[in-house]
Scaffold this active site. Structure first.
Site, PDB file in Angstrom:
ATOM      1  N   THR A 133      34.829  39.977  48.072  1.00  0.00           N
ATOM      2  CA  THR A 133      35.811  39.502  49.054  1.00  0.00           C
ATOM      3  C   THR A 133      35.755  40.315  50.353  1.00  0.00           C
ATOM      4  O   THR A 133      35.312  41.472  50.351  1.00  0.00           O
ATOM      5  CB  THR A 133      37.230  39.625  48.440  1.00  0.00           C
ATOM      6  N   ASP A 134      36.264  39.729  51.427  1.00  0.00           N
ATOM      7  CA  ASP A 134      36.350  40.460  52.702  1.00  0.00           C
ATOM      8  C   ASP A 134      37.485  41.502  52.670  1.00  0.00           C
ATOM      9  O   ASP A 134      37.560  42.373  53.529  1.00  0.00           O
ATOM     10  CB  ASP A 134      36.568  39.498  53.886  1.00  0.00           C
ATOM     11  N   GLU A 135      38.362  41.412  51.634  1.00  0.00           N
ATOM     12  CA  GLU A 135      39.529  42.301  51.615  1.00  0.00           C
ATOM     13  C   GLU A 135      39.143  43.758  51.393  1.00  0.00           C
ATOM     14  O   GLU A 135      39.942  44.656  51.657  1.00  0.00           O
ATOM     15  CB  GLU A 135      40.541  41.822  50.562  1.00  0.00           C
ATOM     16  N   TYR A 159      44.205  45.097  44.197  1.00  0.00           N
ATOM     17  CA  TYR A 159      43.151  44.073  44.066  1.00  0.00           C
ATOM     18  C   TYR A 159      41.917  44.469  44.863  1.00  0.00           C
ATOM     19  O   TYR A 159      40.807  44.538  44.322  1.00  0.00           O
ATOM     20  CB  TYR A 159      43.675  42.708  44.538  1.00  0.00           C
ATOM     21  N   LYS A 163      38.098  45.518  43.644  1.00  0.00           N
ATOM     22  CA  LYS A 163      36.884  44.788  44.047  1.00  0.00           C
ATOM     23  C   LYS A 163      35.922  45.736  44.768  1.00  0.00           C
ATOM     24  O   LYS A 163      34.706  45.656  44.580  1.00  0.00           O
ATOM     25  CB  LYS A 163      37.238  43.598  44.957  1.00  0.00           C
TER      26      LYS A 163
HETATM   27  P1  NAD Z   1      40.456  32.815  39.945  1.00  0.00           P
HETATM   28  O1  NAD Z   1      41.516  33.808  39.645  1.00  0.00           O
HETATM   29  O2  NAD Z   1      40.824  31.412  40.270  1.00  0.00           O
HETATM   30  O3  NAD Z   1      39.449  32.739  38.707  1.00  0.00           O
HETATM   31  C1  NAD Z   1      38.981  33.853  38.024  1.00  0.00           C
HETATM   32  C2  NAD Z   1      38.319  33.383  36.724  1.00  0.00           C
HETATM   33  O4  NAD Z   1      37.849  34.547  36.030  1.00  0.00           O
HETATM   34  C3  NAD Z   1      39.282  32.659  35.776  1.00  0.00           C
HETATM   35  O5  NAD Z   1      38.644  31.524  35.243  1.00  0.00           O
HETATM   36  C4  NAD Z   1      39.578  33.696  34.704  1.00  0.00           C
HETATM   37  O6  NAD Z   1      39.864  33.102  33.435  1.00  0.00           O
HETATM   38  C5  NAD Z   1      38.265  34.466  34.673  1.00  0.00           C
HETATM   39  N1  NAD Z   1      38.435  35.837  34.163  1.00  0.00           N
HETATM   40  C6  NAD Z   1      39.393  36.742  34.502  1.00  0.00           C
HETATM   41  N2  NAD Z   1      39.215  37.886  33.818  1.00  0.00           N
HETATM   42  C7  NAD Z   1      38.099  37.705  33.052  1.00  0.00           C
HETATM   43  C8  NAD Z   1      37.379  38.536  32.153  1.00  0.00           C
HETATM   44  N3  NAD Z   1      37.795  39.790  31.892  1.00  0.00           N
HETATM   45  N4  NAD Z   1      36.272  38.033  31.552  1.00  0.00           N
HETATM   46  C9  NAD Z   1      35.870  36.770  31.804  1.00  0.00           C
HETATM   47  N5  NAD Z   1      36.506  35.940  32.638  1.00  0.00           N
HETATM   48  C10 NAD Z   1      37.613  36.402  33.263  1.00  0.00           C
HETATM   49  O7  NAD Z   1      39.591  33.483  41.092  1.00  0.00           O
HETATM   50  P2  NAD Z   1      38.773  32.793  42.271  1.00  0.00           P
HETATM   51  O8  NAD Z   1      39.670  32.600  43.416  1.00  0.00           O
HETATM   52  O9  NAD Z   1      38.000  31.642  41.731  1.00  0.00           O
HETATM   53  O10 NAD Z   1      37.782  33.990  42.640  1.00  0.00           O
HETATM   54  C11 NAD Z   1      36.504  34.108  42.026  1.00  0.00           C
HETATM   55  C12 NAD Z   1      35.807  35.326  42.591  1.00  0.00           C
HETATM   56  O11 NAD Z   1      35.667  35.196  44.001  1.00  0.00           O
HETATM   57  C13 NAD Z   1      36.583  36.631  42.367  1.00  0.00           C
HETATM   58  O12 NAD Z   1      35.655  37.634  42.051  1.00  0.00           O
HETATM   59  C14 NAD Z   1      37.248  36.901  43.700  1.00  0.00           C
HETATM   60  O13 NAD Z   1      37.433  38.278  43.903  1.00  0.00           O
HETATM   61  C15 NAD Z   1      36.227  36.317  44.657  1.00  0.00           C
HETATM   62  N6  NAD Z   1      36.768  35.835  45.942  1.00  0.00           N
HETATM   63  C16 NAD Z   1      37.842  34.985  45.968  1.00  0.00           C
HETATM   64  C17 NAD Z   1      38.306  34.492  47.199  1.00  0.00           C
HETATM   65  C18 NAD Z   1      39.456  33.512  47.270  1.00  0.00           C
HETATM   66  O14 NAD Z   1      39.908  33.206  48.381  1.00  0.00           O
HETATM   67  N7  NAD Z   1      39.961  32.994  46.168  1.00  0.00           N
HETATM   68  C19 NAD Z   1      37.665  34.891  48.378  1.00  0.00           C
HETATM   69  C20 NAD Z   1      36.571  35.762  48.305  1.00  0.00           C
HETATM   70  C21 NAD Z   1      36.126  36.211  47.083  1.00  0.00           C
HETATM   71  P1  TYD Z   2      47.064  34.654  49.447  1.00  0.00           P
HETATM   72  O1  TYD Z   2      46.783  33.198  49.325  1.00  0.00           O
HETATM   73  O2  TYD Z   2      47.791  35.352  48.344  1.00  0.00           O
HETATM   74  O3  TYD Z   2      45.657  35.358  49.734  1.00  0.00           O
HETATM   75  P2  TYD Z   2      45.337  36.898  50.196  1.00  0.00           P
HETATM   76  O4  TYD Z   2      46.546  37.731  50.048  1.00  0.00           O
HETATM   77  O5  TYD Z   2      44.269  37.276  49.216  1.00  0.00           O
HETATM   78  O6  TYD Z   2      44.847  36.796  51.603  1.00  0.00           O
HETATM   79  O7  TYD Z   2      47.890  34.904  50.778  1.00  0.00           O
HETATM   80  C1  TYD Z   2      47.394  34.462  52.029  1.00  0.00           C
HETATM   81  C2  TYD Z   2      48.346  34.932  53.095  1.00  0.00           C
HETATM   82  O8  TYD Z   2      49.597  34.237  52.942  1.00  0.00           O
HETATM   83  C3  TYD Z   2      48.684  36.412  52.978  1.00  0.00           C
HETATM   84  O9  TYD Z   2      48.828  36.941  54.305  1.00  0.00           O
HETATM   85  C4  TYD Z   2      50.025  36.430  52.263  1.00  0.00           C
HETATM   86  C5  TYD Z   2      50.675  35.139  52.735  1.00  0.00           C
HETATM   87  N1  TYD Z   2      51.595  34.500  51.760  1.00  0.00           N
HETATM   88  C6  TYD Z   2      52.866  34.121  52.173  1.00  0.00           C
HETATM   89  O10 TYD Z   2      53.284  34.296  53.323  1.00  0.00           O
HETATM   90  N2  TYD Z   2      53.682  33.499  51.255  1.00  0.00           N
HETATM   91  C7  TYD Z   2      53.291  33.288  49.957  1.00  0.00           C
HETATM   92  O11 TYD Z   2      54.089  32.761  49.150  1.00  0.00           O
HETATM   93  C8  TYD Z   2      51.971  33.676  49.563  1.00  0.00           C
HETATM   94  C9  TYD Z   2      51.492  33.463  48.150  1.00  0.00           C
HETATM   95  C10 TYD Z   2      51.151  34.277  50.506  1.00  0.00           C
END
Ligand code: NAD
Ligand code: TYD
Length: 353
Positions: A133-135, A159, A163
């Site tokens: 992630t970019d975070e 988180y 990561k």
């Molecule tokens: P998500 O939470 O929707 O899905 C995570 C999946 O991993 C789920 O299916 C969960 O059951 C599985 N999981 C959790 N713990 C596990 C374990 N110990 N063993 C096996 N499986 C396990 O997450 P997402 O949003 O699909 O993110 C996927 C990846 O992309 C993550 O690594 C996250 O850090 C990264 N990412 C997410 C975003 C975003 O905006 N959602 C952006 C950049 C990177």
């Molecule tokens: P989120 O979707 O949780 O992603 P991330 O924190 O990983 O960027 O949140 C996106 C942005 O929205 C973040 O600045 C937090 C804000 N946010 C709210 O203002 N209200 C909410 O209920 C949630 C879940 C997030």
């Protein structure tokens, strides 16, 4: 030929799997622990598809991983599995340490053992792709240049710290053991199958349920949004052509303050599914206490992946967000299922957990 993909019952992983099998006949072994965020409904269209092999299990289970790698001999491993929600990491960091750090470590150990026994072309062409992630880069001030691959890591939440630790482990396994690893750092994703705890699906869900739309703090925090299938296409590019040992930032040059995102969602809902009382959905916006340690701004410079691999996103924010709202309107039963507890009960019955 096969891929081992972890976490492919989650939001991005399931989109990746569906996209992958829409354009390739290569088998995918999907290892997922089915936490609250993993949902096999996302993959219902693959139920009788022999190219998809689902295994319920933990990336921290070294023995299971070793068995899967030996049995299926994948040419690559793509690691999506993670705990992914910042707010949950603030309330309970332990699961993030276990999965994102210890889990990634065990996965790397199993993959290293498997890879070190490969020979010839199988060894040379093997890839381990870690999805991050970019975070990990921390928070930007207004006007500061977007994150590049050389920006210093400054994670601020449990988180992002977990990561960041996993990214460092992947880097170390490449430098120390020569594991052919690649890491991608992507901005905020949105699209189908997004669990309604994150901002965009939560706002759509709450709006339709007549509930408040919670804005943390002043709502002026900036995120850089990318439609999920564009993230998937970037991962495919990096897997096929990325330089081993490199990291690639992925983003759509789409910075938006949260309040603007919520206003856009409300306007699309007003058009596609107006409230019965004729009032705008904006009326449901509620300002709530800010998230502790809330990062102010993320922005990705995606220049490297564009230049080196020729990747470009296919969706604009306007097209992607409209598709997303429409998907949620068309898939209310999915939302109901993941929020009702019925799914959790089914997983318990099915897998005895
Ligand atoms: P998500 O939470 O929707 O899905 C995570 C999946 O991993 C789920 O299916 C969960 O059951 C599985 N999981 C959790 N713990 C596990 C374990 N110990 N063993 C096996 N499986 C396990 O997450 P997402 O949003 O699909 O993110 C996927 C990846 O992309 C993550 O690594 C996250 O850090 C990264 N990412 C997410 C975003 C975003 O905006 N959602 C952006 C950049 C990177
Ligand atoms: P989120 O979707 O949780 O992603 P991330 O924190 O990983 O960027 O949140 C996106 C942005 O929205 C973040 O600045 C937090 C804000 N946010 C709210 O203002 N209200 C909410 O209920 C949630 C879940 C997030």
């Amino acid at each position: 030929m096969a891929l081992l993909v972890t976490g492919a019952a989650g939001f991005i992983g399931s989109n990746f799997l569906l996209d992958w099998l829409a354009q390739s006949d290569e088998r995918v072994i999907n290892l997922d622990a089915l936490t609250y965020a993993g949902n096999l409904d996302n993959l219902a269209s693959l139920q009788n598809d022999a190219r998809h092999c689902f295994v319920k299990g933990d990336i921290g289970d070294f023995d299971l991983l070793s068995r899967l790698l030996a049995d299926h001999q994948p040419r690559a491993v793509v690691n999506f599995a993670a705990e992914s929600h910042v707010d949950r990491s603030i309330h309970g960091p332990e699961a993030f340490i276990q999965t994102n750090i210890v889990g990634t470590f065990r996965l790397l150990e199993a993959v290293r053992a498997y890879w070190s026994h490969l020979v010839g072309e199988a060894k040379n062409s093997f890839r381990f792709l870690h999805v991050s992630t970019d975070e990990v880069y921390g928070s930007l001030a207004q006007g500061e240049a977007a994150f590049t691959e050389t920006t210093r890591y400054e994670p601020n939440s449990p988180y992002s710290a977990s990561k960041a630790a996993s990214d460092h482990l992947v880097r170390a396994y490449h430098h120390t053991y020569g594991l052919p690893a690649l890491t991608t750092n992507c901005s905020n994703n949105y699209g189908p199958y997004h669990f309604p705890e994150k901002l965009i699906p939560l706002v759509i869900h709450n709006a339709l349920a007549g509930k408040p739309l919670p804005i943390y703090g002043d709502g002026q925090q900036v995120r850089d949004w990318l439609y999920v299938t564009d993230h998937c296409s970037a991962i495919r590019c990096v897997l096929e052509a990325g330089r081993v040992g490199e990291t690639y930032n992925i983003g759509g040059w789409n910075e938006k303050p949260n309040l603007e995102v919520v206003h856009t969602l409300c306007a699309i809902l007003d058009e596609l599914k107006p409230r019965i009382d004729g009032q705008p959905y904006l009326a449901q916006i509620t300002y709530v206490a800010d998230r502790p340690g809330h990062d102010r701004r993320y922005a990705i410079d995606a220049g490297k992946i564009e230049r080196e691999l020729g990747w470009k996103p296919a969706e604009t924010f306007e097209s992607g967000i409209r598709k997303t709202v429409q998907w949620y309107l068309d898939n209310q039963s999915w939302v109901h299922n993941v929020t009702s507890g019925a799914y959790k009960k089914w997983v318990g019955q099915q897998y005895g957990t």
